[in-house]
Design a protein around this motif. Structure first.
Motif, mmCIF file in Angstrom:
data_model
loop_
_atom_site.group_PDB
_atom_site.id
_atom_site.type_symbol
_atom_site.label_atom_id
_atom_site.label_comp_id
_atom_site.label_asym_id
_atom_site.label_seq_id
_atom_site.Cartn_x
_atom_site.Cartn_y
_atom_site.Cartn_z
ATOM 1 N N ALA A 1 134.957 42.660 -25.207
ATOM 2 C CA ALA A 1 134.436 41.938 -24.133
ATOM 3 C C ALA A 1 133.828 42.655 -23.068
ATOM 4 O O ALA A 1 134.253 42.633 -21.952
ATOM 5 C CB ALA A 1 135.705 40.939 -23.536
ATOM 6 N N SER A 2 132.838 43.546 -23.527
ATOM 7 C CA SER A 2 132.251 44.481 -22.361
ATOM 8 C C SER A 2 130.920 43.427 -21.788
ATOM 9 O O SER A 2 130.843 42.231 -22.108
ATOM 10 C CB SER A 2 131.546 45.325 -23.100
ATOM 11 O OG SER A 2 130.301 44.735 -24.114
ATOM 12 N N GLN A 3 130.597 43.980 -20.639
ATOM 13 C CA GLN A 3 129.457 43.288 -19.904
ATOM 14 C C GLN A 3 128.362 42.816 -20.636
ATOM 15 O O GLN A 3 127.875 41.964 -20.776
ATOM 16 C CB GLN A 3 129.090 44.109 -18.662
ATOM 17 C CG GLN A 3 128.334 43.547 -17.728
ATOM 18 C CD GLN A 3 128.968 42.592 -16.899
ATOM 19 O OE1 GLN A 3 130.145 42.642 -16.212
ATOM 20 N NE2 GLN A 3 128.661 41.140 -17.111
ATOM 21 N N ALA A 4 128.023 43.786 -21.817
ATOM 22 C CA ALA A 4 126.731 43.606 -22.569
ATOM 23 C C ALA A 4 127.131 42.374 -23.393
ATOM 24 O O ALA A 4 126.289 41.238 -23.580
ATOM 25 C CB ALA A 4 126.482 44.738 -23.391
ATOM 26 N N LEU A 5 128.364 42.040 -23.807
ATOM 27 C CA LEU A 5 128.605 41.143 -24.668
ATOM 28 C C LEU A 5 128.636 39.693 -23.969
ATOM 29 O O LEU A 5 128.088 38.876 -24.332
ATOM 30 C CB LEU A 5 130.112 41.224 -25.512
ATOM 31 C CG LEU A 5 130.478 40.101 -26.315
ATOM 32 C CD1 LEU A 5 129.476 40.057 -27.756
ATOM 33 C CD2 LEU A 5 131.673 40.354 -26.907
ATOM 34 N N VAL A 6 129.346 39.815 -22.795
ATOM 35 C CA VAL A 6 129.381 38.768 -21.754
ATOM 36 C C VAL A 6 128.270 38.313 -21.423
ATOM 37 O O VAL A 6 127.767 37.202 -21.375
ATOM 38 C CB VAL A 6 130.244 39.069 -20.523
ATOM 39 C CG1 VAL A 6 130.062 37.629 -19.542
ATOM 40 C CG2 VAL A 6 131.630 39.251 -20.918
ATOM 41 N N ASP A 7 127.007 39.162 -21.090
ATOM 42 C CA ASP A 7 125.650 38.859 -20.711
ATOM 43 C C ASP A 7 125.132 38.139 -21.963
ATOM 44 O O ASP A 7 124.145 37.285 -21.728
ATOM 45 C CB ASP A 7 125.004 40.086 -20.393
ATOM 46 C CG ASP A 7 125.445 40.580 -19.055
ATOM 47 O OD1 ASP A 7 126.106 39.807 -18.284
ATOM 48 O OD2 ASP A 7 125.172 41.744 -18.644
ATOM 49 N N ALA A 8 125.206 38.539 -23.018
ATOM 50 C CA ALA A 8 124.649 38.000 -24.182
ATOM 51 C C ALA A 8 125.140 36.680 -24.481
ATOM 52 O O ALA A 8 124.240 35.630 -24.750
ATOM 53 C CB ALA A 8 124.924 38.999 -25.530
#
Length: 252
Positions: free
Chosen positions: A44-51
């Motif tokens: 649950a990285s920021q990149a996954l949250v943003d996606a």
């Protein structure tokens, strides 16, 4: 589907209550009550949250979530930004760690075995029905070079190989996806020819060399992308949910 009904469904399938873990399994962040679109990913990285935000997801389902034992408790910095983005967009966060490693159908260990064509025989930890480290056999014995090539084809990355100094072909294999490199000693004691995990430690080299067992470090992310993907596919097949797997590149 209601967000708490989804948690109950996942808990019933993965059975986290049977496994002692280092983090809470299940719903970690509550979002909107109705879940229609789900994004899955390893972490649950920021990149996954943003996606997930970009795709209009109602929920994010991951292997590596938040609130790990021993981590700093204040919600600030990176942790604040991630959680703030989830809450502001009404996105539920569900995370399953060890329950997803050991599940016999969609688990990381089971999926890695399927990918590499290893027939899983059982757990390496005696008396533990949910052994995190497992073992199995290849249909045909291989040289270390052949086995490394098999891993590279399956995971699309070259594994780190530590030669155990044995000329014996590889037939019996132990493995533990992710950060399970220290199970190499248990694998050696059980007579394995080789051991696979995601990461490597300085001590792993000497464990391999001194115990005559080959070690293959195949990447933490690479060895654990298939469990969460399979879990999403199970939700689609059995519960007709809209699930999209997003693979955020991670070289570790």
């Amino acid at each position: 589907m209601n967000n708490f009904e989804l948690e109950t469904l996942l808990n019933g399938f993965l059975k986290p209550h049977l496994i002692k873990d280092y983090c809470p399994n299940g719903m970690q962040i509550e979002g909107k009550p109705e879940v229609i679109k789900i994004v899955t990913g390893v972490t649950a990285s920021q990149a996954l949250v943003d996606a997930a935000i970009e795709q209009g997801a109602d929920a994010v389902l991951v292997h590596h979530g938040y609130f790990w034992r021993g981590e700093p408790e204040p919600i600030k910095g990176m942790k604040f930004r991630r959680i703030k983005a989830l809450i502001e967009n009404g996105i539920n966060l569900y995370a399953y760690h060890l329950p997803l490693d050991v599940h016999p159908e969609v688990g990381n260990n089971a999926q890695l075995a399927k990918l590499l064509g290893i027939e899983q025989r059982g757990g390496l930890e005696d008396g533990n029905a949910n052994s995190v480290a497992v073992w199995g056999e290849l249909p045909d014995a291989m040289t270390s070079d052949e086995f490394a090539a098999l891993i590279e084809r399956g995971l699309n990355r070259t594994p780190l190989f530590i030669d155990g100094g044995s000329d014996k072909p590889i037939k019996r294999v132990g493995w533990c996806t992710g950060g399970g490199q220290d199970y190499i000693d248990l694998a050696a004691s059980k007579g394995m020819d080789a051991f696979i995990s995601g990461e490597v430690s300085e001590r792993t080299t000497f464990s391999a060399r001194e115990q005559g067992i080959h070690y293959f470090g195949a990447g933490h992310h690479a060895t654990e992308r298939y469990g969460i993907k399979a879990l999403g596919e199970w939700l689609v097949k059995n519960h007709q949910l809209d699930v999209t797997f997003i693979d955020i590149n991670n070289p570790v």
